[in-house]
Design a protein around this motif. Structure first.
Motif, PDB file in Angstrom:
ATOM      1  N   GLY A 136     -17.436  -3.254  -3.523  1.00  0.00           N
ATOM      2  CA  GLY A 136     -18.577  -3.501  -2.558  1.00  0.00           C
ATOM      3  C   GLY A 136     -17.716  -2.871  -1.211  1.00  0.00           C
ATOM      4  N   ILE A 137     -16.287  -3.088  -1.233  1.00  0.00           N
ATOM      5  CA  ILE A 137     -15.399  -2.585  -0.099  1.00  0.00           C
ATOM      6  C   ILE A 137     -15.697  -1.118  -0.023  1.00  0.00           C
ATOM      7  N   ALA A 176      -3.017 -13.978   2.877  1.00  0.00           N
ATOM      8  CA  ALA A 176      -2.166 -12.857   3.294  1.00  0.00           C
ATOM      9  C   ALA A 176      -2.985 -11.509   2.699  1.00  0.00           C
ATOM     10  N   GLN A 177      -3.606 -11.592   1.332  1.00  0.00           N
ATOM     11  CA  GLN A 177      -4.042 -10.532   0.819  1.00  0.00           C
ATOM     12  C   GLN A 177      -5.077 -10.175   1.446  1.00  0.00           C
ATOM     13  N   ALA A 178      -6.172 -11.315   2.024  1.00  0.00           N
ATOM     14  CA  ALA A 178      -7.397 -10.929   2.516  1.00  0.00           C
ATOM     15  C   ALA A 178      -7.295 -10.379   4.102  1.00  0.00           C
ATOM     16  N   ALA A 179      -6.098 -10.800   4.757  1.00  0.00           N
ATOM     17  CA  ALA A 179      -5.907 -10.487   6.047  1.00  0.00           C
ATOM     18  C   ALA A 179      -5.320  -8.933   6.201  1.00  0.00           C
ATOM     19  N   LEU A 180      -4.626  -8.764   5.124  1.00  0.00           N
ATOM     20  CA  LEU A 180      -4.327  -7.256   4.760  1.00  0.00           C
ATOM     21  C   LEU A 180      -5.030  -6.375   4.498  1.00  0.00           C
ATOM     22  N   LEU A 181      -6.048  -6.615   3.738  1.00  0.00           N
ATOM     23  CA  LEU A 181      -7.138  -5.902   3.386  1.00  0.00           C
ATOM     24  C   LEU A 181      -8.207  -5.516   4.375  1.00  0.00           C
ATOM     25  N   THR A 182      -8.624  -6.749   5.281  1.00  0.00           N
ATOM     26  CA  THR A 182      -9.607  -6.550   6.082  1.00  0.00           C
ATOM     27  C   THR A 182      -9.075  -6.149   7.288  1.00  0.00           C
ATOM     28  N   VAL A 202      -9.948  -1.547  12.832  1.00  0.00           N
ATOM     29  CA  VAL A 202      -8.996  -0.341  13.338  1.00  0.00           C
ATOM     30  C   VAL A 202      -9.118   1.207  12.507  1.00  0.00           C
ATOM     31  N   LEU A 203      -9.263   1.217  11.391  1.00  0.00           N
ATOM     32  CA  LEU A 203      -9.083   2.313  10.560  1.00  0.00           C
ATOM     33  C   LEU A 203     -10.403   3.371  11.077  1.00  0.00           C
ATOM     34  N   PRO A 204     -11.666   2.750  11.255  1.00  0.00           N
ATOM     35  CA  PRO A 204     -12.522   3.859  11.551  1.00  0.00           C
ATOM     36  C   PRO A 204     -12.356   4.406  13.006  1.00  0.00           C
ATOM     37  N   LEU A 205     -11.677   3.660  14.091  1.00  0.00           N
ATOM     38  CA  LEU A 205     -11.605   4.048  15.348  1.00  0.00           C
ATOM     39  C   LEU A 205     -10.121   5.138  15.505  1.00  0.00           C
ATOM     40  N   THR A 220      -9.606 -13.023   6.371  1.00  0.00           N
ATOM     41  CA  THR A 220     -10.663 -12.170   7.013  1.00  0.00           C
ATOM     42  C   THR A 220     -10.993 -12.552   8.236  1.00  0.00           C
ATOM     43  N   LEU A 221     -10.887 -13.626   8.932  1.00  0.00           N
ATOM     44  CA  LEU A 221     -10.742 -14.081  10.212  1.00  0.00           C
ATOM     45  C   LEU A 221      -9.471 -13.438  11.073  1.00  0.00           C
ATOM     46  N   VAL A 222      -8.275 -13.748  10.559  1.00  0.00           N
ATOM     47  CA  VAL A 222      -7.200 -13.225  11.195  1.00  0.00           C
ATOM     48  C   VAL A 222      -6.799 -11.790  11.338  1.00  0.00           C
ATOM     49  N   GLY A 223      -7.227 -11.341  10.099  1.00  0.00           N
ATOM     50  CA  GLY A 223      -6.981  -9.577   9.662  1.00  0.00           C
ATOM     51  C   GLY A 223      -7.575  -8.840  10.722  1.00  0.00           C
ATOM     52  N   PRO A 224      -8.870  -8.916  10.944  1.00  0.00           N
ATOM     53  CA  PRO A 224      -9.222  -7.964  11.977  1.00  0.00           C
ATOM     54  C   PRO A 224      -8.842  -8.196  13.397  1.00  0.00           C
ATOM     55  N   LEU A 225      -8.794  -9.505  13.713  1.00  0.00           N
ATOM     56  CA  LEU A 225      -8.296  -9.626  15.037  1.00  0.00           C
ATOM     57  C   LEU A 225      -6.796  -9.368  15.272  1.00  0.00           C
TER      58      LEU A 225
END
Length: 503
Positions: A172-173, A295-301, A306-309, A438-443
């Motif tokens: 999915g990702i 930690a895994q979810a934060a690192l992945l998300t 940031v990656l697209p920009l 997923t909340l912390v990672g993108p922020l």
């Protein structure tokens, strides 16, 4: 009135007949496929708009260019917040529900509603509300779906089953940003959501057709015999432990309540009165697994925001390139079923630990990507691929570890979670941890990158990854200084658990 009697008799007769294709609809393979596609659908709809969001915000919502990064991070984090809030609630509800299928259908309807809101919304408020509803629906899918999987496959195969779930999540990702970016470029905003509604339709059909094992045994004796031992129900202790492997066990199956005594006969009334969630959270072993999932979810998300920009700024790529770069990160996750099998065979501790340790240098080295050239594109792709492989080593073992912890506590104190068991609540906690990530990672990534730059962001994420190896090596699979069973078969057959090793 004269017709009601015959009609009622006909209806009772029809209900007494086995459903069409009962054996296939209640098989392990079909249930695993349904849960995997449910997870894929959820992640696909989450990631579908990741490469589209920056462009949609500026073109449809009229967000100023300097505010796009802020709102991208917020919209990604809102999903995690809803997932965080909903998971414990729906986990509690699922362990008290007589059916796993009904909550799954409710979650799917919520997912369809959220997709409609995101499709037609032209204001920040509508997009935020859509992401909130999407997060709530995801909390149902993950919590109930994983509990259904444990009910179906049991302890001995749960690692490999979670590997397939991880694979579907990774697919999915992988596919969502790629298709989202390409279709948005070629067909526009509404074409992106046409794919979403098609996938939701398929998911609805699968969930309606699915028949749970505990329902199938009403008609099918073989389904009774094939039901995994210990899945979804507290196992018995003492002389009864040898019989457990031949019983039909489900969250709703009544058992003799022996929760007032431990193996040594000491009362455990205080423990029995505690809510299952509190009992679970007292386990250091479970807390270590939850931290690893966070930690895994934060690192992945973190790369979603940031990656697209980043590739747009450094390489000048559009939404298509932004989607394609995610291929490097998630293609290694195709090895997740193999990782799950290795976890079942050799235990979860060292796989998870090695994954976190390997991820540290790859994250830090991402700071070397800073200019537009072929060699830099190759470096970025290689580092993302190696990071994806490292993170793949982490998730299947830790997802299986949640099941192992619940089973170990039941072995130690039979009946501690009551007749319904606590698998859904345990995976509700897993979901909460994953949602927190997923909340912390993108922020984290978005704001650190905006304030201090790409290089600072990468080494801070590397620090999180390295530190997470410490609880993984100490507590995963039981405390490291104690002799703990490594293979899933040994864990499933073990009738007693050392207190320190389990907690």
């Amino acid at each position: 009135m004269t017709l009601l009697g015959p009609m009622a008799a006909w209806w009772r007769q029809q209900r007494a007949k086995p459903p069409i294709l009962l054996r296939y609809r209640s098989s392990k393979t079909f249930i695993l496929l349904t849960v995997a596609i449910a997870v894929f659908t959820d992640i696909f709809l989450y990631g579908l708009i990741v490469p589209v969001l920056p462009f949609a915000l500026s073109e449809r919502v009229d967000v100023s260019e300097d505010q796009v990064q802020h709102w991208v991070s917020v919209l990604l984090a809102v999903y995690g917040a809803a997932l965080l809030a909903g998971s414990p609630i729906f986990g509690w509800f699922a362990d008290r529900s007589q059916s796993r299928r009904l909550p799954l259908l409710i979650g799917l309807l919520a997912l369809a509603g959220s997709t409609v809101m995101l499709c037609v919304g032209t204001t920040i408020g509508a997009l935020v509300a859509g992401r909130l509803l999407q997060g709530f629906s995801a909390s149902i899918v993950w919590t109930v779906g994983l509990a259904l999987l444990v009910d179906t496959v049991g302890q001995a195969g749960i690692g490999q089953a979670m590997g397939y779930v991880t694979l579907s999540m990774s697919l999915g990702i992988l596919v969502a940003p790629l298709l989202g970016g390409v279709v948005y470029d070629r067909g526009g905003y509404y074409s992106v959501f046409a794919m979403a509604f098609g996938l939701i339709t398929l998911d609805i059909l699968l969930r309606i057709v699915l028949i749970e094992k505990k329902v199938a045994v009403k008609w099918d004796v073989k389904a009774d015999c094939e039901h995994p031992s210990g899945a979804g129900l507290p196992p018995h202790s003492g002389s009864q432990s040898a019989e457990v492997d031949h019983q039909v066990l489900s969250p709703s199956t009544p058992v003799i309540d022996r929760s007032t005594e431990t193996r040594s006969g000491h009362p455990t009334a205080v423990s029995a009165r505690l809510p299952p969630v509190v009992t679970l959270l007292r386990s250091r072993r479970l807390l270590a697994a939850l931290w690893g999932c966070f930690a895994q979810a934060a690192l992945l998300t973190s790369f979603d925001s940031v990656l697209p920009l980043f590739v747009n700024r450094v390489f000048g790529w559009g939404s298509t390139g932004a989607g394609l770069i995610f291929l490097a990160l998630v293609v290694p996750s195709f090895s997740a079923p193999l990782v799950g099998w290795l976890s079942d065979r050799y235990g979860p501790r060292w796989l998870a630990t090695v994954g976190f340790i390997l991820g540290l240098p790859f994250l830090v080295l991402l700071r070397l990507v800073e200019r537009d050239s072929v060699s830099q594109v190759v470096l970025l792709s290689a580092l993302l691929a190696l990071l994806g492989l490292a993170l793949t080593l982490v998730m299947p073992p830790l997802m299986a570890e949640v099941t192992y912890v619940v089973a170990a506590k039941e072995k130690k104190q039979p009946g501690i979670f009551g007749k319904q068991g606590a698998y859904a609540q345990a995976y509700g906690l897993f979901n909460t941890a994953f949602a927190g990530g997923t909340l912390v990672g993108p922020l984290w990534a978005g704001f650190v990158e905006a304030k201090a730059g790409w290089g600072t962001m990468t080494w801070t994420l590397g620090l999180l990854c390295g530190l997470s190896a410490i609880p993984a090596v100490l507590f995963t699979g039981g405390f490291i200084t104690h002799a703990n069973p490594k293979r899933a078969e040994d864990r499933a057959a073990q009738s007693t658990v050392r207190a320190d090793g389990e907690s």
